[in-house]
Scaffold this motif. Structure first.
Motif, PDB file in Angstrom:
ATOM      1  N   SER A   6       0.958  -1.220   0.026  1.00  0.00           N
ATOM      2  CA  SER A   6       0.258  -0.246   0.195  1.00  0.00           C
ATOM      3  C   SER A   6       0.795   1.265   0.805  1.00  0.00           C
ATOM      4  O   SER A   6       1.805   1.384  -0.113  1.00  0.00           O
ATOM      5  CB  SER A   6      -0.975   0.120   1.376  1.00  0.00           C
ATOM      6  N   ALA A   7       0.423   1.894  -0.300  1.00  0.00           N
ATOM      7  CA  ALA A   7       0.910   3.605  -0.222  1.00  0.00           C
ATOM      8  C   ALA A   7       1.240   4.181   1.175  1.00  0.00           C
ATOM      9  O   ALA A   7       0.865   3.452   1.753  1.00  0.00           O
ATOM     10  CB  ALA A   7       0.418   4.300  -1.706  1.00  0.00           C
ATOM     11  N   LEU A   8       2.196   4.880   1.108  1.00  0.00           N
ATOM     12  CA  LEU A   8       2.191   5.858   2.724  1.00  0.00           C
ATOM     13  C   LEU A   8       1.121   6.203   2.637  1.00  0.00           C
ATOM     14  O   LEU A   8       0.766   6.798   1.883  1.00  0.00           O
ATOM     15  CB  LEU A   8       3.954   6.309   2.424  1.00  0.00           C
ATOM     16  N   THR A   9       1.071   6.346   4.541  1.00  0.00           N
ATOM     17  CA  THR A   9      -0.607   6.810   4.413  1.00  0.00           C
ATOM     18  C   THR A   9       0.370   8.352   5.080  1.00  0.00           C
ATOM     19  O   THR A   9       1.131   8.463   5.253  1.00  0.00           O
ATOM     20  CB  THR A   9      -0.388   6.274   6.004  1.00  0.00           C
ATOM     21  N   ALA A  10      -0.890   8.199   5.674  1.00  0.00           N
ATOM     22  CA  ALA A  10      -0.997  10.534   5.532  1.00  0.00           C
ATOM     23  C   ALA A  10       0.387  10.522   7.441  1.00  0.00           C
ATOM     24  O   ALA A  10       1.021  11.577   7.055  1.00  0.00           O
ATOM     25  CB  ALA A  10      -2.010  10.232   6.369  1.00  0.00           C
ATOM     26  N   ALA A  11      -0.642   9.597   7.474  1.00  0.00           N
ATOM     27  CA  ALA A  11       0.563   9.394   9.420  1.00  0.00           C
ATOM     28  C   ALA A  11       2.106   8.427   8.800  1.00  0.00           C
ATOM     29  O   ALA A  11       3.606   8.682   9.654  1.00  0.00           O
ATOM     30  CB  ALA A  11       0.028   8.215  10.546  1.00  0.00           C
ATOM     31  N   GLN A  12       2.397   8.361   7.872  1.00  0.00           N
ATOM     32  CA  GLN A  12       3.832   8.032   7.496  1.00  0.00           C
ATOM     33  C   GLN A  12       4.624   8.760   7.016  1.00  0.00           C
ATOM     34  O   GLN A  12       5.793   9.061   6.263  1.00  0.00           O
ATOM     35  CB  GLN A  12       4.079   6.403   6.539  1.00  0.00           C
ATOM     36  N   THR A  13       4.278   9.862   5.878  1.00  0.00           N
ATOM     37  CA  THR A  13       3.974   9.965   4.543  1.00  0.00           C
ATOM     38  C   THR A  13       5.116  11.820   5.454  1.00  0.00           C
ATOM     39  O   THR A  13       6.294  11.668   4.929  1.00  0.00           O
ATOM     40  CB  THR A  13       3.466  11.011   4.046  1.00  0.00           C
ATOM     41  N   PRO A  14       5.021  12.108   6.785  1.00  0.00           N
ATOM     42  CA  PRO A  14       5.973  12.735   7.129  1.00  0.00           C
ATOM     43  C   PRO A  14       7.683  12.456   7.621  1.00  0.00           C
ATOM     44  O   PRO A  14       8.114  12.947   7.298  1.00  0.00           O
ATOM     45  CB  PRO A  14       5.853  13.392   8.757  1.00  0.00           C
ATOM     46  N   ALA A  15       7.296  11.240   8.358  1.00  0.00           N
ATOM     47  CA  ALA A  15       8.540  10.764   8.484  1.00  0.00           C
ATOM     48  C   ALA A  15       9.732  10.503   6.687  1.00  0.00           C
ATOM     49  O   ALA A  15      11.097  10.324   6.843  1.00  0.00           O
ATOM     50  CB  ALA A  15       8.708   8.965   9.121  1.00  0.00           C
ATOM     51  N   ALA A  16       8.892   9.552   5.986  1.00  0.00           N
ATOM     52  CA  ALA A  16      10.196   9.552   4.705  1.00  0.00           C
ATOM     53  C   ALA A  16       9.853  11.173   3.852  1.00  0.00           C
ATOM     54  O   ALA A  16      11.092  10.912   3.877  1.00  0.00           O
ATOM     55  CB  ALA A  16       8.694   9.030   3.453  1.00  0.00           C
ATOM     56  N   GLN A  17       9.145  12.293   4.185  1.00  0.00           N
ATOM     57  CA  GLN A  17       9.765  12.967   3.593  1.00  0.00           C
ATOM     58  C   GLN A  17      10.796  13.573   4.299  1.00  0.00           C
ATOM     59  O   GLN A  17      11.878  13.897   3.414  1.00  0.00           O
ATOM     60  CB  GLN A  17       9.138  14.297   4.132  1.00  0.00           C
ATOM     61  N   GLN A  18      11.461  13.439   5.556  1.00  0.00           N
ATOM     62  CA  GLN A  18      12.149  13.999   6.458  1.00  0.00           C
ATOM     63  C   GLN A  18      13.023  12.542   5.970  1.00  0.00           C
ATOM     64  O   GLN A  18      14.925  13.491   6.048  1.00  0.00           O
ATOM     65  CB  GLN A  18      12.208  14.306   7.816  1.00  0.00           C
ATOM     66  N   ARG A  19      12.990  11.575   6.415  1.00  0.00           N
ATOM     67  CA  ARG A  19      14.274  10.535   5.720  1.00  0.00           C
ATOM     68  C   ARG A  19      14.592  11.023   4.422  1.00  0.00           C
ATOM     69  O   ARG A  19      15.552  10.314   3.259  1.00  0.00           O
ATOM     70  CB  ARG A  19      13.437   9.774   5.474  1.00  0.00           C
ATOM     71  N   CYS A  20      14.279  11.238   3.238  1.00  0.00           N
ATOM     72  CA  CYS A  20      14.607  11.995   1.944  1.00  0.00           C
ATOM     73  C   CYS A  20      15.412  12.698   1.857  1.00  0.00           C
ATOM     74  O   CYS A  20      16.198  13.297   0.647  1.00  0.00           O
ATOM     75  CB  CYS A  20      13.002  11.554   0.718  1.00  0.00           C
ATOM     76  N   ALA A  21      14.191  14.112   2.623  1.00  0.00           N
ATOM     77  CA  ALA A  21      14.531  15.171   2.559  1.00  0.00           C
ATOM     78  C   ALA A  21      14.022  15.773   1.550  1.00  0.00           C
ATOM     79  O   ALA A  21      14.531  16.802   0.519  1.00  0.00           O
ATOM     80  CB  ALA A  21      16.554  15.668   2.678  1.00  0.00           C
ATOM     81  N   SER A  22      13.536  15.437   0.651  1.00  0.00           N
ATOM     82  CA  SER A  22      12.316  15.298  -0.468  1.00  0.00           C
ATOM     83  C   SER A  22      11.335  14.783  -0.540  1.00  0.00           C
ATOM     84  O   SER A  22      10.985  13.922   0.503  1.00  0.00           O
ATOM     85  CB  SER A  22      13.918  15.298  -1.997  1.00  0.00           C
ATOM     86  N   THR A  23      10.265  15.283  -2.013  1.00  0.00           N
ATOM     87  CA  THR A  23       9.087  14.329  -2.216  1.00  0.00           C
ATOM     88  C   THR A  23       9.672  12.626  -1.964  1.00  0.00           C
ATOM     89  O   THR A  23       9.701  12.439  -3.271  1.00  0.00           O
ATOM     90  CB  THR A  23       8.579  14.456  -2.670  1.00  0.00           C
ATOM     91  N   PRO A  24       8.732  11.909  -0.956  1.00  0.00           N
ATOM     92  CA  PRO A  24       8.638  10.334  -1.311  1.00  0.00           C
ATOM     93  C   PRO A  24       8.091  10.161  -2.835  1.00  0.00           C
ATOM     94  O   PRO A  24       6.820  10.834  -3.060  1.00  0.00           O
ATOM     95  CB  PRO A  24       8.244   9.879   0.035  1.00  0.00           C
ATOM     96  N   LEU A  25       8.054   8.811  -3.564  1.00  0.00           N
ATOM     97  CA  LEU A  25       7.688   8.814  -4.454  1.00  0.00           C
ATOM     98  C   LEU A  25       6.744   6.995  -3.924  1.00  0.00           C
ATOM     99  O   LEU A  25       7.278   6.773  -3.586  1.00  0.00           O
ATOM    100  CB  LEU A  25       8.159   8.651  -5.822  1.00  0.00           C
ATOM    101  N   ASN A  26       4.918   6.695  -4.515  1.00  0.00           N
ATOM    102  CA  ASN A  26       4.543   5.391  -4.535  1.00  0.00           C
ATOM    103  C   ASN A  26       4.795   5.188  -6.027  1.00  0.00           C
ATOM    104  O   ASN A  26       3.677   5.821  -6.148  1.00  0.00           O
ATOM    105  CB  ASN A  26       3.711   5.003  -3.503  1.00  0.00           C
ATOM    106  N   LEU A  27       5.406   3.953  -6.093  1.00  0.00           N
ATOM    107  CA  LEU A  27       4.945   3.682  -7.286  1.00  0.00           C
ATOM    108  C   LEU A  27       5.101   2.438  -8.353  1.00  0.00           C
ATOM    109  O   LEU A  27       5.385   1.532  -7.316  1.00  0.00           O
ATOM    110  CB  LEU A  27       6.676   3.825  -7.990  1.00  0.00           C
ATOM    111  N   PRO A  28       4.260   2.178  -7.692  1.00  0.00           N
ATOM    112  CA  PRO A  28       3.381   0.765  -8.374  1.00  0.00           C
ATOM    113  C   PRO A  28       3.756   0.165  -9.583  1.00  0.00           C
ATOM    114  O   PRO A  28       3.679   0.297 -10.322  1.00  0.00           O
ATOM    115  CB  PRO A  28       1.788   0.818  -8.229  1.00  0.00           C
ATOM    116  N   MET A  29       4.638  -1.112  -9.123  1.00  0.00           N
ATOM    117  CA  MET A  29       5.473  -1.218  -9.913  1.00  0.00           C
ATOM    118  C   MET A  29       5.152  -3.048 -10.204  1.00  0.00           C
ATOM    119  O   MET A  29       5.433  -3.656 -11.307  1.00  0.00           O
ATOM    120  CB  MET A  29       6.903  -1.867  -9.504  1.00  0.00           C
TER     121      MET A  29
END
Length: 368
Positions: free
Chosen positions: A102-125
């Motif tokens: 599943s894609a990042l949830t609203a609760a998970q997205t801030p931590a992913a943004q902090q880890r990336c220091a950029s926009t995280p992407l959800n890519l369905p492969m």
């Protein structure tokens, strides 16, 4: 955006018999050598590290084999630990990307943004069906629908000879035995997708929130896809939701599903899943390709199998280490190549339709 039926048909024809010749496990070596993929810009970090979804483990094996053949000296070390663990590893900076059902949830997205220091992407492969597997002596042809499944997995329907199940299976010898529900005890995108289906297909009769934890309040938990498969295989009168390739490898029977249009029960096959993917919509913005699968869960198309998942690679738009970004892009370019897509047939997955592959390619090429 909608998947185009013609493109989906092309992908499915290329897949051939797919599911019922497929088998796999988290430790599948993939077998043989993959051919080199063209159009890949190799380079960057030699050994990427990733973890997450067990549902895509067999697909990743094929992708990695092709990557190693294409980009000499480069590889990906992927640990099939479950979607929740994969996201935690990624946001914690322990891995270079995550696999998630599943894609990042609203609760998970801030931590992913902090880890990336950029926009995280959800890519369905990777796309694949979710099986409703069961173990009932003498029953090899079981039909179920969304409302009945919702009641089984929230404990309202308790026995195999419940009138709701009998009505869908006239003339079949269903026992009076209690139904044993097996579910994933670890955080799992498969669990979230399946509970999303239960709510959508039953008009919320399931009555439980769709999360990466199972919220049905009934049954016994087991860790990972293989754990749930083993528990179902060894437990009479049990039922479970598992990725199709695991059910096939274990030789567990799988239920045919009556979709929201009524009519005949639809057997699980990737061809039948392909009939349901036409109306899938992208809800993400820009290069983020988060999907809304409700159109699959509530499909009324005759012969369309309604329970599926799309597994994502969760990546950074721009990595702090350019060498990592270059290697992640090269790996995902490889995954989209005809050579890597051809390996999906070994694991019971549906190749990405050509029209959607173009949009994925744009997002992958934006990674740096």
């Amino acid at each position: 955006m909608r998947f185009q039926r013609r493109a989906a048909a092309i992908g499915l024809i290329a897949a051939g018999a797919l599911l019922f010749s497929a088998c796999g496990s988290d430790n599948n070596s993939g077998g043989g050598s993959a051919p080199q993929a063209a159009g890949v810009t190799c380079g960057g970090k030699q050994a990427l590290k990733a973890s997450g979804s067990t549902a895509q483990a067999n697909a990743i094996t094929g992708f990695v084999n092709t990557f190693e053949q294409t980009c000499n000296g480069q590889t990906v070390n992927y640990t099939a630990s479950g979607s929740g663990a994969g996201v935690n590893d990624f946001t914690g900076g322990q891995t270079d990307f995550a696999g998630s059902d599943s894609a990042l949830t609203a609760a998970q997205t801030p931590a992913a943004q902090q880890r990336c220091a950029s926009t995280p992407l959800n890519l369905p492969m990777v796309f694949g069906p979710i099986a409703v597997a069961y173990n009932v002596a003498g029953v090899t042809d079981l039909a179920l629908d969304g409302p009945t499944l919702a009641k089984v997995f929230n404990g309202t329907v308790k026995t195999w000879n419940d009138p709701a199940i009998v009505a869908l299976n006239p003339g079949k010898n269903l026992p009076a035995a209690p139904i044993v529900v097996n579910f994933r005890s670890d955080n799992s995108g498969t669990t979230q997708n399946f509970q999303n289906y239960l709510n959508a297909a039953s008009n919320n009769a399931y009555g439980k929130p769709a999360a990466q934890t199972f919220n049905g309040g009934v049954g016994a938990g087991a860790k990972g896809s293989q754990g749930v498969t083993d528990a179902t295989k060894s437990t009479p009168n049990s039922i479970a939701y598992i990725e199709a390739s695991f059910a096939q490898k274990a030789q567990l029977p799988t239920a045919s599903i009556i979709n929201a249009g009524g009519g005949q029960p639809v057997p699980l096959s990737t061809d039948n899943l392909g009939k349901a993917i036409d109306a899938v919509k992208v809800t993400g913005q820009g290069n983020d390709l988060t999907l809304d699968l409700t159109s699959i869960y509530k499909t009324t198309t005759p012969g369309a199998y309604p329970i599926s998942l799309a597994t994502y690679e969760i990546v950074c738009t721009k990595y702090a280490d350019p060498q990592t970004g270059t290697a992640v892009k090269a790996f995902l370019q490889t995954a989209l190549s005809p050579q890597a897509q051809g390996t999906l047939t070994q694991g019971g997955y549906v190749p990405i339709p050509d029209a959607f592959k173009q949009r994925l390619s744009t997002s992958v090429n934006a990674i740096s």
